[in-house]
Design a protein around this motif. Structure first.
Motif, PDB file in Angstrom:
ATOM      1  N   ILE A 131      40.149  58.556 -30.984  1.00 20.77           N
ATOM      2  CA  ILE A 131      39.130  57.525 -31.208  1.00 20.77           C
ATOM      3  C   ILE A 131      37.748  58.176 -31.180  1.00 20.77           C
ATOM      4  CG2 ILE A 131      38.192  55.320 -30.405  1.00 20.77           C
ATOM      5  CD1 ILE A 131      40.858  54.847 -28.936  1.00 20.77           C
ATOM      6  N   PRO A 132      36.975  58.054 -32.253  1.00 22.47           N
ATOM      7  CA  PRO A 132      35.654  58.698 -32.276  1.00 22.47           C
ATOM      8  C   PRO A 132      34.782  58.228 -31.103  1.00 22.47           C
ATOM      9  CG  PRO A 132      36.116  57.586 -34.374  1.00 22.47           C
ATOM     10  CD  PRO A 132      37.242  57.274 -33.466  1.00 22.47           C
ATOM     11  N   ASN A 133      34.099  59.162 -30.499  1.00 22.83           N
ATOM     12  CA  ASN A 133      33.149  58.927 -29.412  1.00 22.83           C
ATOM     13  C   ASN A 133      33.784  58.547 -28.074  1.00 22.83           C
ATOM     14  OD1 ASN A 133      30.943  59.311 -31.242  1.00 22.83           O
ATOM     15  ND2 ASN A 133      31.329  57.230 -31.976  1.00 22.83           N
ATOM     16  N   PHE A 134      35.121  58.421 -28.023  1.00 18.24           N
ATOM     17  CA  PHE A 134      35.743  58.148 -26.729  1.00 18.24           C
ATOM     18  C   PHE A 134      35.660  59.420 -25.894  1.00 18.24           C
ATOM     19  CE2 PHE A 134      38.557  54.505 -25.370  1.00 18.24           C
ATOM     20  CZ  PHE A 134      37.806  53.563 -26.039  1.00 18.24           C
ATOM     21  N   PRO A 135      35.429  59.275 -24.597  1.00 18.84           N
ATOM     22  CA  PRO A 135      35.331  60.457 -23.756  1.00 18.84           C
ATOM     23  C   PRO A 135      36.596  61.298 -23.895  1.00 18.84           C
ATOM     24  CG  PRO A 135      34.720  58.497 -22.542  1.00 18.84           C
ATOM     25  CD  PRO A 135      35.261  58.037 -23.846  1.00 18.84           C
ATOM     26  N   ILE A 136      36.419  62.595 -23.948  1.00 18.50           N
ATOM     27  CA  ILE A 136      37.574  63.495 -24.071  1.00 18.50           C
ATOM     28  C   ILE A 136      38.346  63.454 -22.755  1.00 18.50           C
ATOM     29  CG2 ILE A 136      38.240  65.915 -24.284  1.00 18.50           C
ATOM     30  CD1 ILE A 136      35.745  66.069 -26.252  1.00 18.50           C
ATOM     31  N   SER A 137      39.634  63.216 -22.873  1.00 15.80           N
ATOM     32  CA  SER A 137      40.457  63.022 -21.675  1.00 15.80           C
ATOM     33  C   SER A 137      40.553  64.286 -20.840  1.00 15.80           C
ATOM     34  CB  SER A 137      41.860  62.622 -22.079  1.00 15.80           C
ATOM     35  OG  SER A 137      41.823  61.503 -22.897  1.00 15.80           O
ATOM     36  N   THR A 138      40.514  64.108 -19.539  1.00 14.61           N
ATOM     37  CA  THR A 138      40.859  65.221 -18.665  1.00 14.61           C
ATOM     38  C   THR A 138      42.376  65.233 -18.573  1.00 14.61           C
ATOM     39  OG1 THR A 138      40.869  63.852 -16.705  1.00 14.61           O
ATOM     40  CG2 THR A 138      38.776  64.863 -17.280  1.00 14.61           C
ATOM     41  N   LEU A 139      42.901  66.246 -17.917  1.00 11.38           N
ATOM     42  CA  LEU A 139      44.357  66.391 -17.812  1.00 11.38           C
ATOM     43  C   LEU A 139      45.035  65.116 -17.338  1.00 11.38           C
ATOM     44  CD1 LEU A 139      45.578  69.759 -16.331  1.00 11.38           C
ATOM     45  CD2 LEU A 139      46.057  68.693 -18.547  1.00 11.38           C
ATOM     46  N   GLU A 140      44.405  64.516 -16.338  1.00  5.46           N
ATOM     47  CA  GLU A 140      45.008  63.339 -15.699  1.00  5.46           C
ATOM     48  C   GLU A 140      45.320  62.244 -16.713  1.00  5.46           C
ATOM     49  OE1 GLU A 140      44.015  60.315 -12.025  1.00  5.46           O
ATOM     50  OE2 GLU A 140      42.591  61.881 -12.529  1.00  5.46           O
ATOM     51  N   PHE A 141      44.426  62.097 -17.686  1.00  4.36           N
ATOM     52  CA  PHE A 141      44.613  61.002 -18.629  1.00  4.36           C
ATOM     53  C   PHE A 141      44.831  61.506 -20.045  1.00  4.36           C
ATOM     54  CE2 PHE A 141      42.386  58.732 -15.188  1.00  4.36           C
ATOM     55  CZ  PHE A 141      43.522  58.047 -14.791  1.00  4.36           C
ATOM     56  N   HIS A 142      45.565  62.565 -20.109  1.00  2.00           N
ATOM     57  CA  HIS A 142      45.920  63.125 -21.389  1.00  2.00           C
ATOM     58  C   HIS A 142      46.546  62.061 -22.281  1.00  2.00           C
ATOM     59  CE1 HIS A 142      45.889  66.797 -23.528  1.00  2.00           C
ATOM     60  NE2 HIS A 142      47.129  66.667 -23.920  1.00  2.00           N
ATOM     61  N   SER A 143      47.237  61.132 -21.618  1.00  2.00           N
ATOM     62  CA  SER A 143      47.976  60.127 -22.368  1.00  2.00           C
ATOM     63  C   SER A 143      47.204  58.807 -22.467  1.00  2.00           C
ATOM     64  CB  SER A 143      49.310  59.882 -21.687  1.00  2.00           C
ATOM     65  OG  SER A 143      49.055  59.432 -20.375  1.00  2.00           O
ATOM     66  N   GLY A 144      45.894  58.837 -22.231  1.00  2.00           N
ATOM     67  CA  GLY A 144      45.114  57.604 -22.297  1.00  2.00           C
ATOM     68  C   GLY A 144      45.278  56.902 -23.646  1.00  2.00           C
ATOM     69  N   LYS A 145      45.507  55.595 -23.562  1.00  2.00           N
ATOM     70  CA  LYS A 145      45.755  54.838 -24.794  1.00  2.00           C
ATOM     71  C   LYS A 145      45.006  53.515 -24.782  1.00  2.00           C
ATOM     72  CE  LYS A 145      50.513  55.718 -24.994  1.00  2.00           C
ATOM     73  NZ  LYS A 145      51.779  55.082 -24.791  1.00  2.00           N
ATOM     74  N   LEU A 146      44.600  53.108 -25.954  1.00  2.00           N
ATOM     75  CA  LEU A 146      44.032  51.777 -26.112  1.00  2.00           C
ATOM     76  C   LEU A 146      45.105  50.955 -26.819  1.00  2.00           C
ATOM     77  CD1 LEU A 146      41.267  50.613 -25.405  1.00  2.00           C
ATOM     78  CD2 LEU A 146      40.479  51.202 -27.684  1.00  2.00           C
ATOM     79  N   ILE A 147      45.546  49.892 -26.149  1.00  2.00           N
ATOM     80  CA  ILE A 147      46.686  49.131 -26.647  1.00  2.00           C
ATOM     81  C   ILE A 147      46.248  47.750 -27.127  1.00  2.00           C
ATOM     82  CG2 ILE A 147      48.861  48.041 -25.919  1.00  2.00           C
ATOM     83  CD1 ILE A 147      49.058  50.492 -23.949  1.00  2.00           C
ATOM     84  N   PHE A 148      46.647  47.401 -28.325  1.00  2.00           N
ATOM     85  CA  PHE A 148      46.292  46.106 -28.915  1.00  2.00           C
ATOM     86  C   PHE A 148      47.562  45.281 -29.085  1.00  2.00           C
ATOM     87  CE2 PHE A 148      43.160  49.159 -30.095  1.00  2.00           C
ATOM     88  CZ  PHE A 148      41.953  48.483 -30.082  1.00  2.00           C
TER      89      PHE A 148
END
Ligand code: HPA
Length: 271
Positions: free
Chosen positions: A49-66
């Motif tokens: 996602i453009p401009n979303f903070p680059i994930s650290t290791l902890e949230f490598h799997s960060g997702k935005l769910i719709f």
């Protein structure tokens, strides 16, 4: 910032076939079960996602769910961003700005927190009815964009009284034990010393944690009603302070989570 939000929103709209969420949800550490109740339509990884903070290791799997939850269109952040990871306050709260621009009318937030109040025990739930910001830096520091909100936002009711009342009705109907109280936000990542827990209780806190307040301040800036709830994962009161580990915090969150999920899920269906 307006330009960045616009760019991100355009990308998301394109990728989600113009999906228009009504409710935004930010799930706290170890509190992902609610996501399983969402009928997922689209899912975007943070790094894409453009401009979303680059994930650290902890949230490598960060997702935005719709998707749809109890008939309501929702967008949920699976994997939240914390100040202690090194992000700026503006970065942490950027997704809230984006969700608002996508059309959300309510923001729901959960977190794991330590109790400061002897009546609130490990494994209990606490609806947040006010907060004390000890993260010290406001996410609103810097130039204010008047199109988004006022320079000096009012903070007399950052947690919607109406939503709290509805939640307490659900709690009574369901026979769930759930407290209300004041959440103190600290930067972390270290937990508190005995003297610090005592201090936080003296200044008026019922629970302490490392998140939520930046997002709530930004939501309030944009006049977005908030409902926030803590799962109490450890106890910072009493004469003896027991050491806590992340594993214990996650385990307690897991056990208490179903009750919290019930409250959030029913509250969303009753909006
Ligand atoms: N302190 C700060 N943050 C926390 C705690 C705590 O005791 N428990 C869970 N998050």
């Amino acid at each position: 910032m307006f330009q960045a939000i616009h760019e991100t929103v355009e990308y998301i709209k394109r990728k989600t076939e113009q999906f228009q969420p009504e409710v935004g949800i930010i799930l706290g550490t170890g509190l992902g079960v609610l996501v399983k109740e969402i009928e997922v339509s689209f899912s975007l990884m943070y790094p894409n996602i453009p401009n979303f903070p680059i994930s650290t290791l902890e949230f490598h799997s960060g997702k935005l769910i719709f998707g749809t939850l109890n008939g309501k269109k929702v967008v949920a952040m699976q994997g939240r961003l914390h100040y202690y990871e090194g992000y700026s306050m503006q970065q942490i709260t950027f997704p809230v700005r984006v969700m608002k621009a996508l059309g959300i009318q309510y923001l729901f937030v959960s977190n794991a927190a330590g109790s400061l109040n002897p009546d609130i025990k490990k494994g209990d739930l606490m609806v947040i009815n006010d907060h004390i910001n000890l993260q010290l830096e406001s996410p609103l520091r810097g130039r204010n964009d008047a199109d988004m909100g006022p320079r000096f936002p009012d903070m007399s009711e950052p947690y919607s009284r109406k939503l709290i009342e509805k939640a307490m009705e659900i709690v009574t109907e369901e026979g769930i034990t759930c407290h209300q109280g004041v959440y103190v936000s600290v930067t972390g990542p270290n937990l508190e010393t005995k003297a610090e827990y005592k201090y936080l209780r003296i200044i008026g806190g019922d629970a302490v944690g490392m998140s939520t307040v930046p997002e709530v301040i930004v939501a309030t800036h944009m006049n977005l009603p908030v409902f926030a709830i803590s799962v109490i994962t450890d106890e910072g009161f009493g004469d003896v302070l027991h050491p806590v580990s992340l594993d214990q915090i996650l385990e307690t969150a897991r056990v208490a989570e179903p009750q919290m999920t019930k409250i959030l899920s029913q509250l969303i269906s009753k909006l």
